[in-house]
Design an enzyme around this catalytic site. Structure first.
Site, PDB file in Angstrom:
ATOM      1  N   ASP A 171       0.846  -1.199   0.000  1.00 40.91           N
ATOM      2  CA  ASP A 171       0.000   0.000   0.000  1.00 40.91           C
ATOM      3  C   ASP A 171       0.881   1.249   0.000  1.00 40.91           C
ATOM      4  O   ASP A 171       2.103   1.162   0.090  1.00 40.91           O
ATOM      5  CB  ASP A 171      -0.929  -0.037   1.225  1.00 40.91           C
ATOM      6  CG  ASP A 171      -2.169   0.834   1.039  1.00 40.91           C
ATOM      7  OD1 ASP A 171      -2.309   1.497  -0.012  1.00 40.91           O
ATOM      8  OD2 ASP A 171      -3.015   0.854   1.958  1.00 40.91           O
ATOM      9  N   HIS A 310     -10.109  -1.912  -7.433  1.00 39.89           N
ATOM     10  CA  HIS A 310      -9.968  -0.858  -6.407  1.00 39.89           C
ATOM     11  C   HIS A 310      -9.203   0.354  -6.924  1.00 39.89           C
ATOM     12  O   HIS A 310      -9.694   1.480  -6.846  1.00 39.89           O
ATOM     13  CB  HIS A 310      -9.261  -1.452  -5.181  1.00 39.89           C
ATOM     14  CG  HIS A 310      -9.135  -0.521  -4.017  1.00 39.89           C
ATOM     15  ND1 HIS A 310     -10.197  -0.177  -3.212  1.00 39.89           N
ATOM     16  CD2 HIS A 310      -8.057   0.142  -3.504  1.00 39.89           C
ATOM     17  CE1 HIS A 310      -9.781   0.655  -2.263  1.00 39.89           C
ATOM     18  NE2 HIS A 310      -8.493   0.866  -2.413  1.00 39.89           N
TER      19      HIS A 310
HETATM   20  C1  HEM Z   1      -4.953   2.357  -3.427  1.00 40.06           C
HETATM   21  C2  HEM Z   1      -5.973  -1.017  -0.118  1.00 40.06           C
HETATM   22  C3  HEM Z   1      -9.703   1.668   1.479  1.00 40.06           C
HETATM   23  C4  HEM Z   1      -8.790   4.940  -1.953  1.00 40.06           C
HETATM   24  C5  HEM Z   1      -4.908   1.210  -2.667  1.00 40.06           C
HETATM   25  C6  HEM Z   1      -3.948   0.140  -2.821  1.00 40.06           C
HETATM   26  C7  HEM Z   1      -4.236  -0.794  -1.885  1.00 40.06           C
HETATM   27  C8  HEM Z   1      -5.378  -0.330  -1.141  1.00 40.06           C
HETATM   28  C9  HEM Z   1      -3.498  -2.113  -1.650  1.00 40.06           C
HETATM   29  C10 HEM Z   1      -2.829   0.085  -3.858  1.00 40.06           C
HETATM   30  C11 HEM Z   1      -1.604   0.793  -3.408  1.00 40.06           C
HETATM   31  C12 HEM Z   1      -1.457   2.190  -3.950  1.00 40.06           C
HETATM   32  O1  HEM Z   1      -1.787   2.442  -5.115  1.00 40.06           O
HETATM   33  O2  HEM Z   1      -1.028   3.060  -3.190  1.00 40.06           O
HETATM   34  C13 HEM Z   1      -7.083  -0.573   0.595  1.00 40.06           C
HETATM   35  C14 HEM Z   1      -7.723  -1.325   1.657  1.00 40.06           C
HETATM   36  C15 HEM Z   1      -8.772  -0.562   2.108  1.00 40.06           C
HETATM   37  C16 HEM Z   1      -8.786   0.656   1.321  1.00 40.06           C
HETATM   38  C17 HEM Z   1      -7.287  -2.702   2.143  1.00 40.06           C
HETATM   39  C18 HEM Z   1      -9.752  -0.827   3.212  1.00 40.06           C
HETATM   40  C19 HEM Z   1      -9.506  -1.609   4.244  1.00 40.06           C
HETATM   41  C20 HEM Z   1      -9.813   2.759   0.661  1.00 40.06           C
HETATM   42  C21 HEM Z   1     -10.842   3.762   0.751  1.00 40.06           C
HETATM   43  C22 HEM Z   1     -10.593   4.677  -0.227  1.00 40.06           C
HETATM   44  C23 HEM Z   1      -9.392   4.257  -0.914  1.00 40.06           C
HETATM   45  C24 HEM Z   1     -11.973   3.772   1.781  1.00 40.06           C
HETATM   46  C25 HEM Z   1     -11.369   5.920  -0.588  1.00 40.06           C
HETATM   47  C26 HEM Z   1     -12.671   6.078  -0.402  1.00 40.06           C
HETATM   48  C27 HEM Z   1      -7.655   4.536  -2.608  1.00 40.06           C
HETATM   49  C28 HEM Z   1      -7.001   5.327  -3.632  1.00 40.06           C
HETATM   50  C29 HEM Z   1      -5.903   4.581  -4.065  1.00 40.06           C
HETATM   51  C30 HEM Z   1      -5.903   3.354  -3.284  1.00 40.06           C
HETATM   52  C31 HEM Z   1      -7.412   6.694  -4.122  1.00 40.06           C
HETATM   53  C32 HEM Z   1      -4.877   4.970  -5.123  1.00 40.06           C
HETATM   54  C33 HEM Z   1      -5.324   4.508  -6.483  1.00 40.06           C
HETATM   55  C34 HEM Z   1      -4.359   4.968  -7.557  1.00 40.06           C
HETATM   56  O3  HEM Z   1      -3.937   6.122  -7.499  1.00 40.06           O
HETATM   57  O4  HEM Z   1      -4.045   4.181  -8.445  1.00 40.06           O
HETATM   58  N1  HEM Z   1      -5.765   0.894  -1.645  1.00 40.06           N
HETATM   59  N2  HEM Z   1      -7.760   0.605   0.421  1.00 40.06           N
HETATM   60  N3  HEM Z   1      -8.952   3.090  -0.356  1.00 40.06           N
HETATM   61  N4  HEM Z   1      -6.967   3.372  -2.420  1.00 40.06           N
HETATM   62 FE1  HEM Z   1      -7.400   1.951  -1.049  1.00 40.06          FE
END
Ligand code: HEM
Length: 444
Positions: A171, A310
């Site tokens: 992450d 996601h």
């Molecule tokens: C990216 C996990 C909740 C928004 C990511 C990544 C992972 C991850 C593994 C990829 C790593 C990265 O690109 O930095 C999770 C998990 C969550 C969670 C396990 C809940 C337990 C959320 C929530 C939001 C969110 C609630 C917003 C409402 C984002 C965004 C990215 C991201 C904006 C970057 C996408 C990109 O720029 O490509 N998340 N996330 N995440 N997540 Fe989550």
């Protein structure tokens, strides 16, 4: 490279760079005695609140622990700061938003129900010892002027899982770069400072002058059902082109297509068939993709990445063709809770509370967190103009039932009905004032 066109000595550190510490403690408090609280804050803040400038300074200049502080609407009001900060979500508090977000308040931590939380201290350190000392000092200094209503200890996972959230995925790879502070690495989006910081170019909401150099922080305790997620991906394992994956490998592949990245961090938009750990670890390459591919159509191609993944739902890149600048936000969450036990692994059932202490910074909660969760993750027809309805985002999307498509590269219209893998235990919306505003306005 990091510049300092921004007043980084005045901006609390977690907003732009994250604590970057192995351990982070969240101390949620209620203020009992406003004037005593202010008296302590007046001296405590200048000595302890860590700025962006400090966080980016050389190691020998770094304190043993970092401290940031943020206030809820009711917290500011309790301290006599009645100015309207111009953010509806913040004004109402997160509990009022629970239903809209699709949360079941029956499983919210009781401390977050209502508007009783006035603020939170974020304490970050690499060592438990200093977390303890800083917590102890906080309690000793503020005494009964505050009551600690809830504490959440978060920490990087052990050994090679450090930096990975509890489902196993790396992450903290993709955050927007901020104009005047950092220059984007390949593929990284660049946003005007005002998308993250209040009172800067790009923040169009009228606010009191003292609110400059601040940010709104969304905190959510998101419980992750890790063995259940594992079991579901095994039960629904998919096949690659060659058709030679074991069930275990097919589950990994499915997980990667749901997340948009392999556990190593390698984006499936580039490494669409096999994991590529070297790509995952390379900051010059691991964000350099936008879901568009020469010779295939953005409207129908899910061979590289599902529309519902996601990362794609939450940063649609070429799907939105750059029209979503105000909807970017900076994430600074940390995992909480112990590693999977043998009993949990054997029974495919969570027994230990673990998940993500989710933290998101933006100048406007409606444009940032709420927009990402509601207009993107929870909206079946997002991204728009696709040949197949994407469905909801599979990790955090809310829907009843929770249905998404696109996971199976051989049958991209196939629908999947999923149980919850993430359960919100609630949280609060906070304002993270500038360091000068803490002294001049909040503690005054
Ligand atoms: C990216 C996990 C909740 C928004 C990511 C990544 C992972 C991850 C593994 C990829 C790593 C990265 O690109 O930095 C999770 C998990 C969550 C969670 C396990 C809940 C337990 C959320 C929530 C939001 C969110 C609630 C917003 C409402 C984002 C965004 C990215 C991201 C904006 C970057 C996408 C990109 O720029 O490509 N998340 N996330 N995440 N997540 Fe989550």
């Amino acid at each position: 490279t990091r510049g300092s066109m921004l007043p980084i000595k005045n901006i609390q550190g977690d907003i732009l760079v994250g604590m970057k510490k192995n351990k982070e403690r969240f101390v949620f408090f209620h203020i009992n005695d406003a004037s005593r609280f202010k008296d302590v804050l007046k001296t405590y803040a200048p000595a302890n609140i860590t700025s962006v400038a400090t966080l980016v300074s050389p190691a020998p200049l770094q304190p043993l622990a970092f401290v940031n502080v943020a206030f809820s609407r009711t917290g500011l009001s309790t301290l006599g700061v009645k100015d309207n900060l111009g953010d509806n979500a913040f004004n109402a508090g997160q509990f009022a938003d629970a239903e809209g977000l699709g949360d079941d308040t029956g499983v919210w931590e009781s401390a977050f129900k209502g508007t009783h939380i006035h603020g939170v201290f974020l304490i970050g350190s690499d060592q438990d010892e200093f977390l303890q000392t800083y917590t102890h000092d906080l309690n000793a200094l503020f005494g009964s002027s505050l009551s600690v209503e809830y504490t959440l200890d978060a920490a990087a996972r052990p050994g090679p899982e450090a930096g990975h959230e509890h489902f196993g995925f790396l992450d903290g790879i993709s955050n927007p770069a901020v104009t005047g502070f950092d220059s984007p690495s390949p593929g990284q989006s660049l946003v005007p400072a005002g998308v993250i910081l209040t009172g800067h170019t790009g923040d169009t909401t009228p606010r009191p002058r003292w609110a400059k150099d601040g940010s709104f922080m969304v905190f959510r305790k998101l419980k992750q059902l890790v063995p259940e997620f594992r079991k579901w991906t095994l039960d629904n394992a998919i096949q690659n082109k060659a058709g030679n994956l074991t069930v275990e490998e097919g589950a990994e592949y499915l997980g990667a297509r749901m997340m948009g990245r392999w556990k190593s961090g390698a984006p499936i938009d580039i490494a669409s068939e096999d994991d590529d750990p070297a790509l995952g670890a390379d900051p010059h390459r691991n964000n350099n993709f936008n879901y568009a591919h020469p010779g295939s159509s953005l409207a129908s191609d899910q061979t590289h990445c599902p529309f519902s993944a996601h990362t794609r739902k939450l940063n649609p890149r070429a799907d939105q063709a750059g029209t979503d600048t105000p909807n970017h936000a900076i994430r600074a969450g940390t995992p909480y809770g112990a590693e999977l036990s043998d009993v949990e692994a054997a029974s495919n059932t969570s027994q230990i509370d673990r998940g993500l202490a989710f933290v998101m910074y933006q100048s406007n909660i409606g444009n940032g967190f709420q927009f990402q969760q509601l207009a993107w993750a929870n909206t079946e027809n997002f991204p728009p103009f696709k040949n197949v309805t994407p469905g909801i985002e599979p990790i955090i999307g809310r829907g009843s039932p929770r249905v998404a498509t696109g996971f199976d590269p051989h049958d991209q219209a196939k629908t999947y009905t999923m149980p919850d893998f993430v359960v919100s235990n609630g949280g609060e919306y906070f304002f993270v004032p500038s360091i000068s505003a803490i002294s001049d306005i909040i503690a005054a």
